[in-house]
Design a protein around this motif. Structure first.
Motif, PDB file in Angstrom:
ATOM      1  N   PHE A 147     -41.359 -56.419 -37.895  1.00  0.00           N
ATOM      2  CA  PHE A 147     -41.141 -57.596 -37.090  1.00  0.00           C
ATOM      3  C   PHE A 147     -39.853 -57.503 -36.560  1.00  0.00           C
ATOM      4  O   PHE A 147     -38.812 -57.231 -37.329  1.00  0.00           O
ATOM      5  CB  PHE A 147     -41.523 -58.873 -37.806  1.00  0.00           C
ATOM      6  N   ILE A 148     -39.715 -57.612 -35.205  1.00  0.00           N
ATOM      7  CA  ILE A 148     -38.285 -57.825 -34.700  1.00  0.00           C
ATOM      8  C   ILE A 148     -37.749 -59.291 -34.086  1.00  0.00           C
ATOM      9  O   ILE A 148     -38.589 -59.742 -33.542  1.00  0.00           O
ATOM     10  CB  ILE A 148     -37.839 -56.695 -33.686  1.00  0.00           C
ATOM     11  N   ASP A 149     -36.852 -59.776 -34.560  1.00  0.00           N
ATOM     12  CA  ASP A 149     -36.661 -61.096 -34.249  1.00  0.00           C
ATOM     13  C   ASP A 149     -35.790 -61.266 -32.835  1.00  0.00           C
ATOM     14  O   ASP A 149     -34.755 -60.697 -32.727  1.00  0.00           O
ATOM     15  CB  ASP A 149     -35.506 -61.915 -35.346  1.00  0.00           C
ATOM     16  N   ASP A 150     -36.635 -61.513 -31.902  1.00  0.00           N
ATOM     17  CA  ASP A 150     -36.070 -61.743 -30.535  1.00  0.00           C
ATOM     18  C   ASP A 150     -34.543 -62.525 -30.580  1.00  0.00           C
ATOM     19  O   ASP A 150     -33.986 -62.007 -29.644  1.00  0.00           O
ATOM     20  CB  ASP A 150     -37.192 -62.371 -29.511  1.00  0.00           C
ATOM     21  N   ASN A 151     -34.761 -63.605 -31.083  1.00  0.00           N
ATOM     22  CA  ASN A 151     -33.541 -64.283 -30.832  1.00  0.00           C
ATOM     23  C   ASN A 151     -32.311 -63.696 -31.630  1.00  0.00           C
ATOM     24  O   ASN A 151     -30.970 -63.601 -31.000  1.00  0.00           O
ATOM     25  CB  ASN A 151     -33.552 -65.623 -31.644  1.00  0.00           C
ATOM     26  N   LYS A 152     -32.410 -63.181 -32.733  1.00  0.00           N
ATOM     27  CA  LYS A 152     -31.433 -62.183 -33.196  1.00  0.00           C
ATOM     28  C   LYS A 152     -30.905 -60.955 -32.674  1.00  0.00           C
ATOM     29  O   LYS A 152     -29.854 -60.803 -32.227  1.00  0.00           O
ATOM     30  CB  LYS A 152     -31.709 -61.751 -34.943  1.00  0.00           C
ATOM     31  N   LEU A 153     -31.975 -60.160 -31.827  1.00  0.00           N
ATOM     32  CA  LEU A 153     -31.706 -59.355 -31.045  1.00  0.00           C
ATOM     33  C   LEU A 153     -30.941 -59.718 -29.890  1.00  0.00           C
ATOM     34  O   LEU A 153     -29.746 -58.979 -29.399  1.00  0.00           O
ATOM     35  CB  LEU A 153     -32.778 -58.628 -30.605  1.00  0.00           C
ATOM     36  N   MET A 166     -33.308 -55.599 -23.402  1.00  0.00           N
ATOM     37  CA  MET A 166     -34.079 -56.034 -24.878  1.00  0.00           C
ATOM     38  C   MET A 166     -35.049 -55.112 -25.177  1.00  0.00           C
ATOM     39  O   MET A 166     -35.332 -54.751 -26.367  1.00  0.00           O
ATOM     40  CB  MET A 166     -34.232 -57.447 -24.876  1.00  0.00           C
ATOM     41  N   GLU A 167     -36.135 -54.786 -24.383  1.00  0.00           N
ATOM     42  CA  GLU A 167     -37.205 -54.135 -24.506  1.00  0.00           C
ATOM     43  C   GLU A 167     -36.878 -52.693 -24.958  1.00  0.00           C
ATOM     44  O   GLU A 167     -37.686 -51.978 -25.955  1.00  0.00           O
ATOM     45  CB  GLU A 167     -38.207 -54.279 -23.334  1.00  0.00           C
ATOM     46  N   GLU A 168     -35.957 -52.192 -24.031  1.00  0.00           N
ATOM     47  CA  GLU A 168     -35.376 -50.966 -24.656  1.00  0.00           C
ATOM     48  C   GLU A 168     -35.136 -50.646 -25.781  1.00  0.00           C
ATOM     49  O   GLU A 168     -35.277 -49.709 -26.849  1.00  0.00           O
ATOM     50  CB  GLU A 168     -34.320 -50.299 -23.562  1.00  0.00           C
ATOM     51  N   LEU A 169     -34.309 -51.828 -26.458  1.00  0.00           N
ATOM     52  CA  LEU A 169     -33.600 -51.855 -27.722  1.00  0.00           C
ATOM     53  C   LEU A 169     -34.928 -51.917 -28.653  1.00  0.00           C
ATOM     54  O   LEU A 169     -34.873 -51.118 -29.835  1.00  0.00           O
ATOM     55  CB  LEU A 169     -32.719 -52.863 -27.943  1.00  0.00           C
ATOM     56  N   LYS A 170     -35.675 -52.756 -28.590  1.00  0.00           N
ATOM     57  CA  LYS A 170     -36.829 -52.945 -29.334  1.00  0.00           C
ATOM     58  C   LYS A 170     -37.506 -51.694 -29.551  1.00  0.00           C
ATOM     59  O   LYS A 170     -37.988 -51.330 -30.716  1.00  0.00           O
ATOM     60  CB  LYS A 170     -37.741 -54.137 -29.008  1.00  0.00           C
ATOM     61  N   SER A 171     -37.783 -50.982 -28.593  1.00  0.00           N
ATOM     62  CA  SER A 171     -38.605 -49.652 -28.657  1.00  0.00           C
ATOM     63  C   SER A 171     -37.768 -48.703 -29.567  1.00  0.00           C
ATOM     64  O   SER A 171     -38.178 -47.846 -30.193  1.00  0.00           O
ATOM     65  CB  SER A 171     -38.803 -48.944 -27.211  1.00  0.00           C
TER      66      SER A 171
END
Length: 268
Positions: free
Chosen positions: A27-33, A3-8
């Protein structure tokens, strides 16, 4: 970790230096991700393909969220900095939209581009209904918010034949938005969704409510949150997570939202 890699990765795509100099980091929505990752990671797709599908979908979400930040002004004269930021916000939203289109076109995923375009159309139609306050029923309002919050992720679920997730997705993302709306209202921040709810509950009062009426609005929000949380929990029990990590995250989300819903019930 993934998840963190994808956010980056998403932020690296969206992080245009000039835009970041003037605007907030997207902003990146963690739940949607998390929902996107959970649905796609067991498919017969390469890691690169999954990255592109998830990144492009989240860039669409960022584009929609960014356009929603654009403010309207009735002032004849305006600070140049405010005007510049408004123009840059519009351009940023367009830029993020262009990125999603490029990523999917590079892998010849025209059908998914078309599917996401349909979701964007549905979302914008519902946002117009909310902003123009043309909704006069609470259930209709909840349906509109469901579409606004969940359409992109639901499109991915349908496209990849993961519709078993649909009920959970639509209710979880609606629940998250309702919780955010209640907190914003209690902190006296503006919200077009709560404005519609106020109009439904007190059609002759305008936007200025008495203290008792504000309490009534909060209680109605609480009732909606408790109801949608129950629907979310029912849908979660029908899911069969593909691995222990997903199950742990689903359980954690459920427990977190249950605590919030129970606290609202006790307040009521």
């Amino acid at each position: 970790m993934y998840m963190e890699e994808l956010k980056s990765l998403i932020l690296s795509k969206a992080g245009h230096p000039y835009l970041l100099h003037f605007l907030e980091k997207p902003f990146i929505d963690d739940n949607k991700l998390f929902l996107l990752v959970s649905m796609l990671e067991d498919l017969d797709l390469s890691d690169e393909e999954i990255d592109k599908y998830i990144t492009s979908t989240m860039l669409v979400q960022i584009a929609l969220d960014t356009h929603e930040l654009v403010t309207n002004s009735t002032l004849k004269t305006e600070n140049m900095s405010i005007l510049r930021n408004r123009q840059l916000t519009v351009l940023a939203g367009d830029y993020y939209s262009g990125l999603y289109y490029k990523i999917l076109s590079d892998i010849s995923q025209v059908p998914l581009i078309q599917a996401l375009a349909g979701a964007i159309k549905d979302i914008n139609e519902q946002k117009i209904k909310v902003y123009q306050s043309t909704i006069d029923d609470i259930n209709d309002l909840l349906d509109s918010v469901r579409i606004i919050e969940a359409s992109l992720v639901l499109t991915i679920a349908e496209f990849f034949n993961k519709t078993a997730w649909s009920e959970y997705i639509s209710n979880l993302l609606l629940l998250n938005r309702l919780i955010d709306e209640k907190q914003a209202f209690e902190n006296k921040k503006g919200s077009p969704i709560v404005d519609v709810l106020k109009k439904i509950l007190f059609p002759k009062m305008g936007m200025h409510l008495t203290d008792d009426q504000r309490i009534f609005v909060v209680r109605k929000l609480d009732q909606c949150i408790i109801h949608v949380n129950n629907l979310t929990e029912q849908a979660r029990k029908t899911l069969t997570p593909i691995n222990e990590q997903v199950k742990i995250r689903l359980d954690a989300i459920g427990k977190h939202n249950l605590v919030i819903a129970n606290s609202f019930a006790e307040e009521g």
